[in-house]
Design an enzyme around this catalytic site. Structure first.
Site, PDB file in Angstrom:
ATOM      1  N   LYS A  56      41.985  72.419  -6.080  1.00  0.00           N
ATOM      2  CA  LYS A  56      42.057  71.480  -4.946  1.00  0.00           C
ATOM      3  C   LYS A  56      40.833  70.576  -4.786  1.00  0.00           C
ATOM      4  O   LYS A  56      40.664  69.930  -3.751  1.00  0.00           O
ATOM      5  CB  LYS A  56      42.344  72.176  -3.603  1.00  0.00           C
ATOM      6  CG  LYS A  56      43.491  73.144  -3.585  1.00  0.00           C
ATOM      7  CD  LYS A  56      44.669  72.742  -4.432  1.00  0.00           C
ATOM      8  CE  LYS A  56      45.491  71.624  -3.862  1.00  0.00           C
ATOM      9  NZ  LYS A  56      46.600  71.283  -4.796  1.00  0.00           N
ATOM     10  N   HIS A 117      40.869  75.610 -14.284  1.00  0.00           N
ATOM     11  CA  HIS A 117      40.240  76.031 -13.030  1.00  0.00           C
ATOM     12  C   HIS A 117      39.366  77.266 -13.269  1.00  0.00           C
ATOM     13  O   HIS A 117      38.926  77.910 -12.312  1.00  0.00           O
ATOM     14  CB  HIS A 117      41.294  76.405 -11.987  1.00  0.00           C
ATOM     15  CG  HIS A 117      42.095  75.265 -11.446  1.00  0.00           C
ATOM     16  ND1 HIS A 117      41.553  74.046 -11.125  1.00  0.00           N
ATOM     17  CD2 HIS A 117      43.427  75.171 -11.145  1.00  0.00           C
ATOM     18  CE1 HIS A 117      42.517  73.249 -10.662  1.00  0.00           C
ATOM     19  NE2 HIS A 117      43.646  73.900 -10.667  1.00  0.00           N
ATOM     20  N   SER A 147      42.843  72.475   1.899  1.00  0.00           N
ATOM     21  CA  SER A 147      43.789  71.963   0.907  1.00  0.00           C
ATOM     22  C   SER A 147      44.477  73.124   0.180  1.00  0.00           C
ATOM     23  O   SER A 147      45.691  73.107  -0.057  1.00  0.00           O
ATOM     24  CB  SER A 147      43.047  71.057  -0.072  1.00  0.00           C
ATOM     25  OG  SER A 147      43.938  70.509  -1.000  1.00  0.00           O
TER      26      SER A 147
HETATM   27  N1  LIG Z   1      43.496  59.604  -5.443  1.00  0.00           N
HETATM   28  C1  LIG Z   1      43.130  60.566  -4.606  1.00  0.00           C
HETATM   29  N2  LIG Z   1      42.240  60.302  -3.628  1.00  0.00           N
HETATM   30  C2  LIG Z   1      41.862  61.254  -2.749  1.00  0.00           C
HETATM   31  N3  LIG Z   1      42.320  62.534  -2.793  1.00  0.00           N
HETATM   32  C3  LIG Z   1      43.212  62.839  -3.761  1.00  0.00           C
HETATM   33  C4  LIG Z   1      43.652  61.892  -4.706  1.00  0.00           C
HETATM   34  N4  LIG Z   1      44.534  62.492  -5.530  1.00  0.00           N
HETATM   35  C5  LIG Z   1      44.651  63.764  -5.111  1.00  0.00           C
HETATM   36  N5  LIG Z   1      43.869  63.970  -4.050  1.00  0.00           N
HETATM   37  C6  LIG Z   1      43.751  65.190  -3.242  1.00  0.00           C
HETATM   38  O1  LIG Z   1      43.221  66.243  -4.022  1.00  0.00           O
HETATM   39  C7  LIG Z   1      43.805  67.482  -3.581  1.00  0.00           C
HETATM   40  C8  LIG Z   1      44.552  68.111  -4.724  1.00  0.00           C
HETATM   41  O2  LIG Z   1      43.576  68.638  -5.583  1.00  0.00           O
HETATM   42  P1  LIG Z   1      43.817  68.987  -7.096  1.00  0.00           P
HETATM   43  O3  LIG Z   1      44.408  67.840  -7.802  1.00  0.00           O
HETATM   44  O4  LIG Z   1      42.517  69.520  -7.592  1.00  0.00           O
HETATM   45  O5  LIG Z   1      44.886  70.155  -7.006  1.00  0.00           O
HETATM   46  S1  LIG Z   1      45.160  71.260  -8.141  1.00  0.00           S
HETATM   47  O6  LIG Z   1      44.099  72.261  -8.015  1.00  0.00           O
HETATM   48  O7  LIG Z   1      45.173  70.614  -9.427  1.00  0.00           O
HETATM   49  O8  LIG Z   1      46.475  71.830  -7.740  1.00  0.00           O
HETATM   50  C9  LIG Z   1      44.695  67.143  -2.399  1.00  0.00           C
HETATM   51  O9  LIG Z   1      43.850  67.180  -1.261  1.00  0.00           O
HETATM   52  P2  LIG Z   1      44.379  67.349   0.243  1.00  0.00           P
HETATM   53  O10 LIG Z   1      45.090  66.090   0.578  1.00  0.00           O
HETATM   54  O11 LIG Z   1      43.138  67.520   1.064  1.00  0.00           O
HETATM   55  O12 LIG Z   1      45.251  68.554   0.266  1.00  0.00           O
HETATM   56  C10 LIG Z   1      45.096  65.719  -2.760  1.00  0.00           C
HETATM   57  O13 LIG Z   1      45.588  64.963  -1.694  1.00  0.00           O
END
Ligand SMILES: Nc1ncnc2c1ncn2[C@@H]1O[C@H](COP(=O)(O)OS(=O)(=O)O)[C@@H](OP(=O)(O)O)[C@H]1O
Length: 304
Positions: A56, A117, A147
């Site tokens: 996340k 991860h 998240s």
């Molecule tokens: N472009 C962009 N800008 C800002 N934030 C973004 C973006 N893309 C993904 N996210 C946010 O990143 C969170 C998902 O994290 P991961 O991609 O690491 O998830 S995972 O671990 O691979 O399942 C999740 O965070 P939260 O919204 O706080 O839940 C996504 O919304």
């Protein structure tokens, strides 16, 4: 079998959620633990790129940025497949006939961009032997927790997070998949100067994507025009990625990820923890945080 084909399967009958099993003190899915020898013996190659995160932290965001860089800002090329198929998740193993990231990674022709991860001590040794470039993205603990909590609610492959109050305790104790956030971010921080690791922060990327993408370009020894850079910033913005089926995980069957409970692309901002923690929970969390993060030079911003 593609994820699109899987949509037609009666996945409700599959044995999900996945069972969990500890390995080296880290909570993993049982399938990851049972396949550990294969994961540990994964053969990295010198021209691989590894995107590593605690879950996340902005993994998918980093993946999309890197893919846009590798494809000189060609959006069509980045639409060729889901992020998880473009950049295999090396420790992710699933029951057949589902795609395992590990098998995809093994089959993928070079140059490969891979995702993990894993805590640093559990990264397959071939990555260090081959001196693979690694981009590590970190996100502050409270927003990572929030998240992760919502993701665990919607992701039927993960253990049920239970009530919010209990989930905070599980996160603090590292009793969640991939273990302790604190050990993860610290372990990778300590490793960064011994290896080719670019350590980035979610909050910095949100604050100034241009500056942070330029760091990635330098690390990858890539040169692009201002026009392409602006295209990358636009295509990888939260609002655009939220609408992109190849990046927003909506191609996964609802029986596995239910976006009506909480979308994968949820809010995408630093500071949403303020809408979740009570004053007392915040105080407890901060006190525990100070202890767990004592003695490190690593610092996070919880808002921007
Ligand atoms: N472009 C962009 N800008 C800002 N934030 C973004 C973006 N893309 C993904 N996210 C946010 O990143 C969170 C998902 O994290 P991961 O991609 O690491 O998830 S995972 O671990 O691979 O399942 C999740 O965070 P939260 O919204 O706080 O839940 C996504 O919304």
């Amino acid at each position: 079998m593609s994820w699109e084909e899987m949509k037609d399967l009666q996945l409700e009958e599959k044995p999900l959620p996945l069972e969990t099993k500890e390995l080296n003190g880290i909570l993993m899915t049982k399938m990851m633990s049972d396949n550990w020898d294969k994961i540990w013996n994964f053969q990295a190659k010198p021209d691989d790129l590894l995107i590593a995160t605690y879950t996340k932290a902005g993994t998918t965001w980093t993946q999309e940025i890197v893919d846009m860089i590798h494809n000189d800002g060609d959006v069509q090329k980045c639409q060729r497949a889901n992020t998880f198929d473009r950049h295999p998740f090396i420790e992710w193993t699933l029951p057949l006939p589902l795609n395992s990231g590990l098998d995809l990674a093994i089959k993928m022709p070079s140059p490969r961009t891979l995702k993990t991860h894993l805590p640093v001590q559990m990264v397959p040794p071939s990555f260090w032997k081959e001196n693979v470039k690694i981009i590590y993205m970190a996100r502050n603990a409270k927003d990572s927790l929030v998240s992760y909590y919502h993701f665990s609610r919607m992701n039927k492959m993960f253990p049920d997070p239970g009530p919010w109050e209990e989930y905070i305790e599980a996160f603090k104790a590292g009793k969640v998949l991939w273990g302790s956030w604190y050990d993860h971010v610290r372990g990778w921080w300590d490793a960064k100067d011994r290896h080719r690791i670019l350590y980035l922060f979610y909050e910095d990327m949100k604050e100034d994507p241009k500056r942070e993408i330029q760091k990635i370009l330098k690390f990858l020894e890539k040169d692009i025009s201002e026009e392409v850079l602006n295209k990358i910033i636009h295509h990888t913005s939260f609002d655009v990625m939220k609408q992109n089926p190849m990046a927003n995980y909506t191609t996964i069957p609802t029986s596995m990820m239910d976006h009506s409970i909480s979308p994968f692309m949820r809010k995408g901002v630093p500071g949403d923890w303020k809408n979740h923690f009570t004053v007392a929970q915040n105080k407890d969390f901060d006190e525990d945080y100070e202890k767990k993060m004592a003695g490190t030079t690593l610092t996070f911003r919880t808002t921007i």
